[in-house]
Each structure stands twice: as C-alpha cells, then as structure tokens.
Design a protein around this motif. Structure first.
Motif, PDB file in Angstrom:
ATOM      1  N   ASP A  34      63.559  13.232   7.579  1.00  0.00           N
ATOM      2  CA  ASP A  34      63.765  14.259   6.567  1.00  0.00           C
ATOM      3  C   ASP A  34      62.563  15.198   6.703  1.00  0.00           C
ATOM      4  O   ASP A  34      61.507  14.802   7.199  1.00  0.00           O
ATOM      5  CB  ASP A  34      63.815  13.609   5.175  1.00  0.00           C
ATOM      6  CG  ASP A  34      63.778  14.643   4.066  1.00  0.00           C
ATOM      7  OD1 ASP A  34      64.478  15.676   4.191  1.00  0.00           O
ATOM      8  OD2 ASP A  34      63.023  14.418   3.088  1.00  0.00           O
ATOM      9  N   ASP A  67      61.191  18.136   4.240  1.00  0.00           N
ATOM     10  CA  ASP A  67      60.327  18.421   3.086  1.00  0.00           C
ATOM     11  C   ASP A  67      59.975  17.122   2.351  1.00  0.00           C
ATOM     12  O   ASP A  67      60.847  16.355   1.964  1.00  0.00           O
ATOM     13  CB  ASP A  67      61.040  19.398   2.137  1.00  0.00           C
ATOM     14  CG  ASP A  67      61.394  20.706   2.846  1.00  0.00           C
ATOM     15  OD1 ASP A  67      60.732  21.041   3.852  1.00  0.00           O
ATOM     16  OD2 ASP A  67      62.356  21.377   2.421  1.00  0.00           O
ATOM     17  N   GLY A  68      58.690  16.891   2.188  1.00  0.00           N
ATOM     18  CA  GLY A  68      58.228  15.654   1.553  1.00  0.00           C
ATOM     19  C   GLY A  68      57.965  14.552   2.558  1.00  0.00           C
ATOM     20  O   GLY A  68      57.509  13.469   2.179  1.00  0.00           O
ATOM     21  N   ASP A  81      62.185  10.917   1.657  1.00  0.00           N
ATOM     22  CA  ASP A  81      61.407  10.707   0.432  1.00  0.00           C
ATOM     23  C   ASP A  81      62.289  10.650  -0.802  1.00  0.00           C
ATOM     24  O   ASP A  81      61.788  10.504  -1.910  1.00  0.00           O
ATOM     25  CB  ASP A  81      60.332  11.798   0.286  1.00  0.00           C
ATOM     26  CG  ASP A  81      60.931  13.174   0.058  1.00  0.00           C
ATOM     27  OD1 ASP A  81      62.012  13.454   0.642  1.00  0.00           O
ATOM     28  OD2 ASP A  81      60.336  13.975  -0.685  1.00  0.00           O
ATOM     29  N   ASP A  91      68.383  10.768   0.735  1.00  0.00           N
ATOM     30  CA  ASP A  91      68.161  10.557   2.170  1.00  0.00           C
ATOM     31  C   ASP A  91      68.636   9.169   2.578  1.00  0.00           C
ATOM     32  O   ASP A  91      69.331   9.006   3.583  1.00  0.00           O
ATOM     33  CB  ASP A  91      66.660  10.682   2.507  1.00  0.00           C
ATOM     34  CG  ASP A  91      66.113  12.076   2.257  1.00  0.00           C
ATOM     35  OD1 ASP A  91      66.779  13.052   2.656  1.00  0.00           O
ATOM     36  OD2 ASP A  91      65.017  12.182   1.675  1.00  0.00           O
TER      37      ASP A  91
HETATM   38 MG   LIG Z   1      62.656  15.454   1.293  1.00  0.00          MG
END
Ligand SMILES: [Mg+2]
Length: 403
Positions: free
Chosen positions: A247, A249-250, A372, A376
C-alpha cells in the motif's frame, strides 16, 4: 543521492561462438537458442525490462543476421515496447572490443551483461553501488563453493582488489557473475580488439576502480551442455516469484490525505530499504493504492503518474525499484463525472491485486500485502494472499520479519 540513472541502458554481449554446445550453435548464436517457449535472450530481456530499462543494445558478431532478425520479432520487445538495437563488430573483437565498437551508442551509465548466462541480480543496486564508490564499474560477484574451477577475485566487501587471483582451494570464493554496471569512463580502457576479462577488469581492479557486489541470485550458464538441458525448466521458472504488494500512503510515504503531487510526498522511515529488501529477496515489488483524489478533483491521473515516476527514480537511486504501480482513481462520491463510480479496483475490493496476479507470474503462496488499514488487509484476503498490518516504525524491519 545523485540524480537517478533514468536513461541507463543495457548492453548484452551476444558474440560468443558457443563451441562447447557443438552442433546446437553451428548456425544459431548461443543467446538465441530456444529455452522453454522462447529464445534465451528473450528471457533476459523480460528480466531487464521489469527493472524499467527500455533502451537495449545487443553486441553481435557471430551470426549477426540472426541477432538482427531476433531484434525485430522479440516478444519482450513487443511486451515492453523496448528500443532494441544491434551493434555489429567489424571483426571478431572480443568482449572488450565489442564494447569499444558500441561506444557511440551507449549512454553515460549502462548495465553490461553476458547474453548466454542468467544471474538473478538487482541491477539498480549495482548502478547505485558504482555511483557510491565512484568507480568505473561495479561487478556482480557470485560466491561459489568450488572456486578452483574458476578465477577467484580478491574482494574486500566493497571493491575488487585483484581481479585474477588463481588459486586451488576448497574454501568458497567470489567470481565474476557476468553482470556489471559501467560508467562511460570504461571506454578509456578499451581497444578495438581485446578481452574485458584479461585486460580491462584486472587493470581497473589494480587502480581501485572496480567495485563488487555480492549477488546470491540464481545463476545458469547455457553454454555448458548439461546446463542447457536443465535451463529448459529452470529458466522459465525464474519468472515465477512471490510478491510484496505495498500500500502506498501510510506505508511508503506519510498519509497526509490525498497525496497526489511530488511537493506533498514525505517518505516514511526505511521505505526505500524495504523495497530494496523485496528486490534482493527475489520478490516482485508492487504498489497498490486508492487514489480517490482524482475522482474528487484534487489532482489528475497525470499527477499520479508523475508522482510515481518520481518515486521510482528516487527508489532507483537507492538501489531499489517497483515492478508495477496500480492505483484506483474512482470513488462513488467523486465530483469529476468520469471517475464518480464504484470500482472493483478500489480496496477493500481486490481488483488491483488480481490484475497484477494475472499479468505477472506471481506465486500467491509466497506473497504478502503490507497495508496500514483494515481495507488493505480485506483486499489481500479477497485476493487470496496474506496481509500484514503496518503500524509505523521501520518498514524495513517490519518487512524483514514478515518475509
Ligand atoms: Mg494506506
């Protein structure tokens, strides 16, 4: 970090005579022998193409018409839209001479490799190691158990101090793996006819200008009859590997909410090292990211692609790469009409993962998604792969524990 070698090329030595294979290579150059369902060279091209290289130069002499014909019909060329060119030596020039005659066609940085061997190597790590050591070339080294059969090099873990240290020993030793990252400075050491192994590498090593990188990946030389037999199964099997689905972002970068442009990108701790770990562990590395910011009109698909190109270049400079990015620009509440809809690619739905599983030879059992959010993990589960929730800290240490 210096700017990434985005335009780095690959030069493949295709001029060998293949005498050890007898009748097989009487009329076909070794790199073009059929292995599995395609010429061996196509297997190599699929491999370099996944690292992002598109500009490939084939250095040919023996049966060069066959190499030229191959360049026109190569399936890797079609699949990746490669710029595949052939450079023909005017006379049989040896490995150094072959490179000498190609100098006007090569960029400031390139990967040089043998056309009749497979070595599972991280090409961006080699390019980054050459740059970091400020050497003329960085060579992939294989550690072998019976070094008396080969030419062992003196390797201090960073530089090759002596290229040719013939010895008879039962210890392990490092030998040339047949792949090197080169700077154009190498042309100062070349002549129209000569051998890299006998003339160029030893001199560079003597001058402290030859770096080495231990490369434990799968190796096979199809020039040996028994190995050519086993290559029929073993080489096609190399393309099938586990994958790490990141993933974005994060996980790779801080989740500031709808990060769609380079100015809002903030890399998270050890993200580059984590991607390189996946590369070095012979896994595919993919990014799967929801980008509803496109549907909401915050940025465009062009922005997302530009951001991913920037991320790729940054990773390359750190010896890492992403094999493929997938993003989902759709959202049911979008304000941009063409993106305002449901999509089975938007996590928690598994569309992006399933798409990658179908397009690449991924072993799902050896694969994991790092995310995160619960959405996901839900997407991973729906795609039939393992999910692992990242909650901060070093992504590298996290991934190391997971794979
Ligand atoms: Mg994320």
């Amino acid at each position: 970090m210096t700017s990434p070698p985005l335009n780095a090329q690959v030069a493949i030595l295709c001029g060998g005579l293949g005498t050890r294979l007898g009748a097989l290579t009487a009329s076909v150059p070794k790199p073009l022998l059929p292995v599995g369902d395609m010429p061996f060279l196509d297997h190599l091209l699929f491999e370099v193409a996944r690292f992002g290289f598109r500009d490939i130069l084939l250095l040919a002499h023996f049966q060069s018409e066959a190499v030229q014909r191959f360049a026109e019909i190569s399936s890797a060329r079609a699949a990746f839209d490669l710029n595949l060119r052939v450079c023909i030596e005017p006379q049989r020039a040896g490995t150094g001479g072959a490179l000498y005659h190609a100098q006007n066609l090569l960029a400031d940085e390139f990967i040089l490799m043998n056309g009749d061997t497979w070595l599972g190597a991280n090409y961006h790590a080699l390019l980054a190691h050459r740059a970091a050591t400020n050497t003329v070339a960085a060579m992939a080294l294989r550690e072998v158990a019976e070094p008396d059969r080969y030419n062992v090099v003196d390797f201090d873990g960073r530089l090759i101090r002596n290229f040719r240290r013939s010895r008879v020993s039962t210890e392990t030793g490092f030998i040339n793996g047949g792949v090197a990252a080169c700077s154009a400075k190498i042309f100062q050491y070349l002549s129209p006819k000569g051998s890299l192994e006998d003339e160029v590498w030893p001199i560079l090593a003597e001058q402290g200008l030859l770096a080495g990188l231990s490369t434990p990946g799968f190796f096979l030389d199809i020039g040996i009859p028994a190995a050519f037999e086993s290559a029929q199964i073993d080489i096609p099997a190399q393309h099938r590997r586990g994958a790490v689905f990141f993933d974005r972002d994060g996980v790779l970068n801080a989740d500031h909410g709808h990060v769609g442009t380079v100015d809002r990108l903030e890399w998270l701790k050890d993200a580059e090292r984590a991607v390189r770990l996946a590369n070095d562990a012979n896994r595919y590395a993919f990014v799967v990211t929801n980008q509803a910011g496109v549907a909401k009109g915050y940025y465009t698909e062009g922005d997302v692609n530009a951001l991913h190109a920037h991320m790729q270049a940054h990773l390359n400079a750190n010896g890492a790469h992403i094999d493929a990015f997938r993003y989902c620009p759709y959202h049911v509440d979008g304000t941009v009409a063409e993106y305002a809809r449901e999509s089975d690619h938007r996590k928690p739905k598994p569309g992006m993962i399933l798409d990658l599983l179908q397009k690449w030879q991924v072993d799902p059992m050896q694969s994991v998604l790092i995310g995160d959010k619960d959405s996901d993990l839900a997407a991973a589960e729906a795609a039939g792969i393992r999910g692992a929730k990242f909650e901060g800290g070093s992504l590298y240490e996290f991934l190391r524990a997971v794979i």
